[in-house]
Design an enzyme around this catalytic site. Structure first.
Site, PDB file in Angstrom:
ATOM      1  N   ALA C  76       1.170  84.234  20.175  1.00 53.90           N
ATOM      2  CA  ALA C  76       0.683  85.130  18.713  1.00 53.90           C
ATOM      3  C   ALA C  76      -0.843  84.732  18.451  1.00 53.90           C
ATOM      4  O   ALA C  76      -1.564  85.575  18.197  1.00 53.90           O
ATOM      5  CB  ALA C  76       1.785  85.103  17.752  1.00 53.90           C
ATOM      6  N   THR C  77      -0.999  83.541  18.525  1.00 52.57           N
ATOM      7  CA  THR C  77      -2.236  82.841  18.194  1.00 52.57           C
ATOM      8  C   THR C  77      -3.437  83.449  18.854  1.00 52.57           C
ATOM      9  O   THR C  77      -4.290  84.058  18.455  1.00 52.57           O
ATOM     10  CB  THR C  77      -2.493  81.435  18.087  1.00 52.57           C
ATOM     11  OG1 THR C  77      -1.355  80.774  17.264  1.00 52.57           O
ATOM     12  CG2 THR C  77      -3.775  80.752  17.850  1.00 52.57           C
ATOM     13  N   ASN C 156       4.946  83.958   6.991  1.00 53.40           N
ATOM     14  CA  ASN C 156       5.859  83.117   7.663  1.00 53.40           C
ATOM     15  C   ASN C 156       6.349  82.100   6.818  1.00 53.40           C
ATOM     16  O   ASN C 156       7.005  81.109   7.343  1.00 53.40           O
ATOM     17  CB  ASN C 156       4.956  82.512   8.928  1.00 53.40           C
ATOM     18  CG  ASN C 156       3.687  81.860   8.180  1.00 53.40           C
ATOM     19  OD1 ASN C 156       2.967  82.698   8.044  1.00 53.40           O
ATOM     20  ND2 ASN C 156       3.374  80.623   8.340  1.00 53.40           N
ATOM     21  N   GLN C 184       6.202  87.340  12.893  1.00 47.77           N
ATOM     22  CA  GLN C 184       7.605  87.116  12.019  1.00 47.77           C
ATOM     23  C   GLN C 184       8.639  88.132  11.918  1.00 47.77           C
ATOM     24  O   GLN C 184       9.716  88.052  11.473  1.00 47.77           O
ATOM     25  CB  GLN C 184       7.270  86.182  10.764  1.00 47.77           C
ATOM     26  CG  GLN C 184       6.902  85.123  10.642  1.00 47.77           C
ATOM     27  CD  GLN C 184       7.702  83.775  10.989  1.00 47.77           C
ATOM     28  OE1 GLN C 184       8.888  84.140  11.248  1.00 47.77           O
ATOM     29  NE2 GLN C 184       6.990  82.737  11.636  1.00 47.77           N
ATOM     30  N   ALA C 205       7.096  85.835  21.942  1.00 43.51           N
ATOM     31  CA  ALA C 205       8.334  85.690  22.451  1.00 43.51           C
ATOM     32  C   ALA C 205       9.182  84.631  21.516  1.00 43.51           C
ATOM     33  O   ALA C 205      10.516  84.990  21.337  1.00 43.51           O
ATOM     34  CB  ALA C 205       8.404  85.565  23.858  1.00 43.51           C
ATOM     35  N   HIS C 206       8.516  83.383  21.457  1.00 38.63           N
ATOM     36  CA  HIS C 206       9.441  82.399  20.865  1.00 38.63           C
ATOM     37  C   HIS C 206       9.871  82.537  19.300  1.00 38.63           C
ATOM     38  O   HIS C 206      10.475  81.613  18.961  1.00 38.63           O
ATOM     39  CB  HIS C 206       8.451  80.833  21.110  1.00 38.63           C
ATOM     40  CG  HIS C 206       7.744  80.734  20.075  1.00 38.63           C
ATOM     41  ND1 HIS C 206       7.765  79.884  18.933  1.00 38.63           N
ATOM     42  CD2 HIS C 206       6.290  81.045  20.140  1.00 38.63           C
ATOM     43  CE1 HIS C 206       6.684  80.045  18.337  1.00 38.63           C
ATOM     44  NE2 HIS C 206       5.559  80.727  18.933  1.00 38.63           N
ATOM     45  N   THR C 244      -3.971  84.646  35.890  1.00 42.50           N
ATOM     46  CA  THR C 244      -2.774  84.990  36.551  1.00 42.50           C
ATOM     47  C   THR C 244      -1.612  85.117  35.586  1.00 42.50           C
ATOM     48  O   THR C 244      -1.371  84.240  34.794  1.00 42.50           O
ATOM     49  CB  THR C 244      -2.514  83.934  37.591  1.00 42.50           C
ATOM     50  OG1 THR C 244      -3.538  83.849  38.573  1.00 42.50           O
ATOM     51  CG2 THR C 244      -1.067  84.119  38.181  1.00 42.50           C
ATOM     52  N   CYS C 330       3.868  76.744   9.645  1.00 40.40           N
ATOM     53  CA  CYS C 330       4.514  76.500  10.825  1.00 40.40           C
ATOM     54  C   CYS C 330       4.789  75.045  11.110  1.00 40.40           C
ATOM     55  O   CYS C 330       5.836  74.487  11.412  1.00 40.40           O
ATOM     56  CB  CYS C 330       3.950  77.237  11.908  1.00 40.40           C
ATOM     57  SG  CYS C 330       4.617  78.869  12.270  1.00 40.40           S
TER      58      CYS C 330
HETATM   59  C1  PLP Z   1       3.137  84.949  11.315  1.00 34.97           C
HETATM   60  C2  PLP Z   1       2.685  84.214  12.455  1.00 34.97           C
HETATM   61  N1  PLP Z   1       1.722  84.379  13.329  1.00 34.97           N
HETATM   62  C3  PLP Z   1       1.322  83.871  14.402  1.00 34.97           C
HETATM   63  C4  PLP Z   1       1.892  82.705  14.662  1.00 34.97           C
HETATM   64  C5  PLP Z   1       1.351  81.752  15.926  1.00 34.97           C
HETATM   65  O1  PLP Z   1       2.272  82.001  16.994  1.00 34.97           O
HETATM   66  P1  PLP Z   1       2.023  81.019  18.349  1.00 34.97           P
HETATM   67  O2  PLP Z   1       2.337  79.559  17.547  1.00 34.97           O
HETATM   68  O3  PLP Z   1       3.136  81.252  19.439  1.00 34.97           O
HETATM   69  O4  PLP Z   1       0.880  81.066  18.840  1.00 34.97           O
HETATM   70  C6  PLP Z   1       3.009  82.174  13.860  1.00 34.97           C
HETATM   71  C7  PLP Z   1       3.971  80.953  14.352  1.00 34.97           C
HETATM   72  O5  PLP Z   1       3.295  79.972  14.663  1.00 34.97           O
HETATM   73  C8  PLP Z   1       3.497  83.093  13.027  1.00 34.97           C
HETATM   74  O6  PLP Z   1       4.622  82.932  12.080  1.00 34.97           O
HETATM   75  C1  PLP Z   2     -11.087  78.390  41.520  1.00 31.33           C
HETATM   76  C2  PLP Z   2     -10.389  79.075  40.484  1.00 31.33           C
HETATM   77  N1  PLP Z   2     -10.521  79.083  39.260  1.00 31.33           N
HETATM   78  C3  PLP Z   2      -9.664  79.785  38.326  1.00 31.33           C
HETATM   79  C4  PLP Z   2      -8.865  80.385  38.744  1.00 31.33           C
HETATM   80  C5  PLP Z   2      -7.898  81.009  37.578  1.00 31.33           C
HETATM   81  O1  PLP Z   2      -6.640  80.620  37.529  1.00 31.33           O
HETATM   82  P1  PLP Z   2      -5.659  81.374  36.666  1.00 31.33           P
HETATM   83  O2  PLP Z   2      -5.370  82.932  37.246  1.00 31.33           O
HETATM   84  O3  PLP Z   2      -4.395  80.530  36.717  1.00 31.33           O
HETATM   85  O4  PLP Z   2      -6.074  81.613  35.307  1.00 31.33           O
HETATM   86  C6  PLP Z   2      -8.419  80.638  40.110  1.00 31.33           C
HETATM   87  C7  PLP Z   2      -7.159  81.180  40.641  1.00 31.33           C
HETATM   88  O5  PLP Z   2      -6.897  82.415  40.202  1.00 31.33           O
HETATM   89  C8  PLP Z   2      -9.186  79.727  41.006  1.00 31.33           C
HETATM   90  O6  PLP Z   2      -8.926  79.765  42.420  1.00 31.33           O
END
Ligand code: PLP
Ligand code: PLP
Lengths: 395, 129, 395, 129
Positions: C76-77, C156, C184, C205-206, C244, C330
């Site tokens: 979410a951040t 939150n 939330q 997701a978490h 990726t 949080c």
């Molecule tokens: C309202 C809200 N926004 C954003 C976040 C950030 O989520 P995350 O830490 O998974 O990036 C949270 C929880 O940490 C939240 O409660």
């Molecule tokens: C040299 C190099 N840098 C960066 C990346 C990016 O990695 P990722 O897709 O895990 O962000 C890759 C592969 O995808 C790579 O081969």
């Protein structure tokens, strides 16, 4: 997909998750005592945080760095962007010049293009015909207003290594921050950030047997390069990377780094030998050529071209039996030919005729021999349909 | 690349696997004509060879360098031309090929090269009638 | 940590991974046919991509969105930063004004602070004493140069809901992009982006039983808000989020959304009932108070203060038996008191005296009763040591 | 917050768990003195009560509102004061408390409040001698 799983020779795109890592991560996912937010002060939060700090140590040891210098990210793309955008934006109005190359991975390339849109002046170095970047050219291109030099360690299409030691020496002398993208070399060849003397180094888990979606940025402590974060909120990872840490991902990353470290004594030599065995096995498909010099390289990649072959057709010919990439980048978008091979001076047709074969931990000699046979057969069938003269022209 | 853009129609897959007509013309009676189009920049090179008797195409083969759609298109064309009257072949253009193979839009450039080779062949064919 | 695992009442910080999701993810991690890079053209790459598209559909259905409108992120951040920084930076030089509130999660708060550093003018709305943001004030603060309005859906710390429908109607009329942080609320109460009419919605997701390190940003298609990416390279996720894709993470996110959707019919009422049961159980610790109005809310959070109590001491008193957060955000950094409760007009002492108790899927009535007993005992022991007059002053 | 900052020394945990001296003074002979310091903004409020006989502190108790370090510090002080000569107590300052409890730096502010309450107590004690 056929019943028999295809031979996987695309380790440069991503490595299959090591079953031992899958086991560690599954335990972690199922362990009730590791479910809390590692940022929480209560007991389960502290338990999760402790596991993360252990993983941080394992990740740091792979590159001989102190754990406090590791910032966890969601992958190499994020790490590279945090390094490139972060260092340049932090340098602000005074230093508006960046040095990079035309053969960086898209992450570095597109981050530098963004810097150009933000008004930075970018020097784009070209490799020689063999794919090597000359440290002398780096030195020559540094200016008083240079904020950052960013050059990849191992190229993701040729495997060729840049002389990082030489480049960082130059950057240290000139007081310029140096970042290297080590996504293709970390865990595949020994890396020692202290000896290299780099300020910033990016890598990720899924190129060394770990999970996708986990990466790290090494940030030197003394002198500590200034970085502007990509995202804000919460100030995790010493303010450089906010957001709840994904414990299971980081634990898997750490375990993968530990396994990779242990294998570094034998694995590179074994892979290099298999790569050359593959090259020999493919000679039956001559006329053909190798894209980029064989060495110095991270040994897992063989980039080859076959006269008179069209890459997409060869890939379809092999589809379901062999998983490889065309002459193009990580994601084999056949759309436009590889800019890396272009920078090596190859014709578009020659690039169309190229395959990137990349080996890894699981690769066996039997797979290599079988793969070579499949490719040779495919090349022969397609050549049988060529118009007269095509074999000579498509090179 | 999104997986979609590499999916091929059943017809393309079948023609690519067999490449019917990727051959040299067997000996026989009638006039030999050739149509060829080369566009390395667009990634396609096609050559058609046909044998003409009167106003009929009695046999047709191809040779090609190109992507699976290009090869499939050339193969499909040779099957279509056989035993056809030259005049009736005008409708076999790139659009028709794209429909028959349901090829993605980005392949039009290459199919036009196939069309060019076919057009050249048909001109020669009319010339020898 | 004691032998008996502590009762977990910190679901607002993160929810334990649902064991069914852990199983799905473990399968995915171990499945040889899902190890490839989903961006690769070969058969295993397409297999991984197909699983991701299925998950995209599940995630989209949770908020009644078309799958093409879902951009996968690392949490979410990142989603909030992509929305806030992305929309404002894309608006560029013409529209330099942003409207948000003082009670946003740090992600939204700090992203807007960064926009101020970049020269944007930010209007910081305050809630009423009960924690509610007035849509009327939003309307009043919109200007011709307003680029973005960003307000969280459920807070939150209090669980209180902002009237998103009313705010998006205002924004639509005025042609302003509206983003809401639904981290939330997603999966905890029904959400329908079509009905809400928001342009951008962040969640992860978490907080809904899925894995940490996986998030999503909903991006409306017509009209499609312009966004500048946070990071560049490869152009995955329609150019908005390169890197990726982490198949197992996304598969887990999708499965968690599917489970959450199925539970939305009963779960909110059950949680609301348990929350009020907890409130009743805590009355034995009076004098006490509730921070924020009980409704309208995402029902999982009870934020309470106990006269004469110091939060850190109460947390230590409960440590190992009960996992909860102090009056702060949080990550319970005890350092400075919660800015959210401050915005509600609470004194620092009263904030020090507050706990955030948050319930979730696994929470049972027995746990609630036990937790209430533990808290009441702890409060009594600490109050027994209070100086005369403190009980009256620490409120 | 990093877990480190919430870890407490064994001594703090023990004193916090028992809160020895968190009590009212039992009846007895000697002069009663009180020392109190209130700093709600810093999150601490401490009151010491002691009974003085001649130059000795024969009994000492505390009451406090504050974090675990604050409560532990107050408890530790009451144990130290018992049966001590008033003059000998000067050394019990915030720095000494921080060392004894090995408290993190950010707790100094609160420990200074404990020191203030103690100083006030000792002044009264000297006054009644
Ligand atoms: C309202 C809200 N926004 C954003 C976040 C950030 O989520 P995350 O830490 O998974 O990036 C949270 C929880 O940490 C939240 O409660
Ligand atoms: C040299 C190099 N840098 C960066 C990346 C990016 O990695 P990722 O897709 O895990 O962000 C890759 C592969 O995808 C790579 O081969």
């Amino acid at each position: 997909m056929t019943a028999v799983p295809p031979i996987y020779l695309d380790h440069a795109a991503t490595t299959p998750l090591d079953p031992r890592i899958a086991a560690v991560m599954s335990e972690c996912l199922a362990d009730p005592s590791l479910q809390a937010n590692p940022a929480s002060a209560h007991a389960p939060g502290r338990a999760a945080a402790a596991r993360i700090e252990l993983a941080r140590l394992q990740v740091a040891q792979l590159i001989n760095a102190p754990p406090e210098s590791i910032v966890f990210t969601s992958g190499a793309t994020e790490s590279v962007n945090l390094a490139v955008l972060g260092a340049a934006r932090a340098a602000g109005q005074v230093r508006r010049h960046v040095v990079t190359s035309r053969i960086e991975h898209r992450a570095g390339l597109d981050a530098c293009r963004q810097l150009e849109r933000e008004g930075f002046d970018v020097t784009w170095l070209l490799p020689d015909g063999e794919g090597r970047i000359d440290p002398g050219e780096v030195a020559a291109s540094i200016r008083p207003d240079t904020a950052l030099v960013s050059l990849m360690h191992a190229n993701n299409e040729t495997g060729l290594l840049t002389d990082i030691g030489a480049v960082s020496a130059v950057c240290r002398d000139r007081g310029v921050v140096f970042h290297t993208d080590a996504a293709q070399s970390a865990g595949r060849i020994p890396i020692d950030v202290a000896a290299m003397g780099v300020a910033l180094l990016s890598f990720c888990a899924h190129k060394l047997g770990g999970p996708k979606g986990a990466g790290a940025l090494y940030v030197q402590r003394r002198p500590r390069p200034a970085l502007q974060p990509l995202a804000f909120g919460g100030g995790h990872e010493r303010g450089l990377r906010s957001g709840t840490l994904a414990s299971h991902q980081i634990v898997g990353f750490g375990a993968a780094c530990a396994l990779a470290s242990a294998a570094l004594a034998e694995e590179p030599a074994r892979i290099r030998e298999l790569r050359e065995r593959l090259w020999r096995g493919l000679q039956a498909a001559a006329p053909m050529w190798r894209n980029g010099a064989p060495e110095p390289s991270a040994p897992g990649i063989l980039n080859v071209g076959f006269a008179g072959i069209e890459g997409e057709s060869l890939l379809l010919e092999l589809d379901g039996r062999l998983a490889v990439s065309s002459g193009s980048a990580c994601s084999s978008a056949m759309a436009e030919p590889s800019y890396v091979l272009r920078a090596l001076g190859r014709s578009d047709a020659a690039i169309q005729a190229s395959l990137r074969l990349s080996l890894g931990r699981g690769t066996t000699a039997a797979e290599i021999d079988h793969a070579a046979r499949l490719i040779v057969e495919g090349v022969r069938r397609l050549r049988a349909a060529l118009p007269e003269g095509a074999l000579e022209h498509i090179v | 690349m999104t997986p979609e853009t590499v999916r091929y129609s059943a017809r393309v897959l079948d023609l690519f696997a067999r490449l019917p007509g990727a051959d040299v013309l067997p000996a026989g009676v009638g006039a030999l004509v050739t149509g060829e189009a080369i566009a390395l920049d667009r990634g396609a090179w096609i050559r058609f060879d046909a044998r003409i008797e009167g106003e009929r195409i009695v046999d047709c083969v191809f040779r090609a360098w190109g992507c699976p759609h290009t090869l499939a298109a050339a193969a499909w064309v040779t099957q279509e031309l056989r035993a056809r009257v030259v005049q009736d072949c005008a409708s076999l253009d790139a659009l028709r090929l794209a429909r028959e193979l349901d090829a993605p839009a980005e392949k039009m450039g290459r199919l036009l090269v196939v069309e060019d080779a076919l057009t050249a062949l048909l001109e020669r064919a009319r010339a020898v009638q």
